[in-house]
Design a protein around this motif. Structure first.
Motif: not given
Ligand SMILES: C[S@@+](CC[C@H](N)C(=O)[O-])C[C@H]1O[C@@H](n2cnc3c(N)ncnc32)[C@H](O)[C@@H]1O
Length: 251
Positions: A25, A29, A60, A83, A112, A133
């Motif tokens: 990712y 990004r 997250g 996260d 979450l 985000r």
């Molecule tokens: C696309 S990344 C975005 C990360 C960051 N917010 C950014 O903008 O770069 C998605 C994030 O959501 C987290 N995530 C997904 N499902 C989750 C869950 N059930 N509980 C906690 N974190 C979660 C992932 O670990 C990851 O860090």
């Protein structure tokens, strides 16, 4: 191709706990389009609401990129990052340092979809702003809505929730246009010498795509209104990339 809300009960979001998915990712990004425009919209929303962010909650958070962007304009007293991905949290630690080194950032490893971390978030709150985000779209719809309901209890009166989010397309036409935009942007971000076919292939076959459970933005803003948020709107939308928000009524 994304899963649409309600299609599957199997959990795919846990792929984010794998180091290869987190680093994959981070590799792409910078290719996500409209990043700066979305951050600008976020800043303008906070400014319009007259919010000075002293306490911030980032749901997250990944490596905490949004928290860092907000901190450029609002030197927060404290930020809490939530996260469930250890590699993402390691990246956040690398960005912000540890408490021992004077960091005002609290790192909460939490899912979450569960509530076992909520006490920690409440203890550090209430928050002037809660942000997220590109994370909540990994939750099934009932968990998205339940999380939005929790956010009400975590904000100060007048506090704002801002979600920069991947939302669903209205039809296959828009989905196809979105997909072309994304793959083209990811290739372009790698520069002129990039192996376009290899990058596109990596984008289309990325494991975390399965973890997307996209919901329409108007459904989600409708939930916010039902839950009691005011000034709810989607202030930015380009295909499936949206910024939507609402604030709590003043006390
Ligand atoms: C696309 S990344 C975005 C990360 C960051 N917010 C950014 O903008 O770069 C998605 C994030 O959501 C987290 N995530 C997904 N499902 C989750 C869950 N059930 N509980 C906690 N974190 C979660 C992932 O670990 C990851 O860090």
């Amino acid at each position: 191709m994304a899963t649409h809300a309600g299609e599957s009960t199997e959990r795919h979001d846990q792929v984010w706990q794998r180091p290869a998915v987190a680093s994959g990712y981070h590799d792409i990004r910078d290719g996500v389009p409209f990043v700066e425009a979305q951050f600008e919209v976020m800043h303008r929303l906070l400014d319009a609401a007259g919010i000075r962010v002293r306490k911030l909650l980032d749901l997250g958070s990944g490596d905490g990129i949004v928290t860092a962007v907000i901190a450029e304009r609002h030197p927060a007293e404290c930020a809490v990052l939530v996260d469930f991905s250890e590699p993402m949290m390691a990246a956040a630690h690398a960005r912000f340092g540890s408490e021992d080194s004077g960091s005002k950032v609290d790192f909460v490893v939490g899912d979450l979809r569960s509530a076992n971390w909520h006490d920690r978030v409440v203890a550090a709150g209430p928050y002037d702003a809660v942000i997220s985000r590109y994370a909540i779209h990994h939750l099934p719809d009932e968990d998205k809505r339940a999380l939005y309901m929790e956010v009400v209890g975590w904000l100060v009166p007048g506090g704002m929730f801002v979600s920069i989010e991947h939302v669903s397309s209205a039809s296959e036409l828009y989905e196809a246009a979105h997909d072309r935009l994304m793959s083209g942007s990811v290739v372009a971000a790698d520069g002129a010498d990039a192996d376009a076919a290899a990058i596109e292939n990596r984008y289309w076959t990325r494991e975390n795509a399965q973890a997307n459970i996209l919901a329409p933005v108007d459904v989600q803003t409708g939930w916010l209104i039902d839950i009691g948020f005011v000034d709810v709107d989607c202030a930015f939308k380009a295909f499936e990339l949206a910024v939507f928000s609402g604030r709590l009524p003043d006390a």
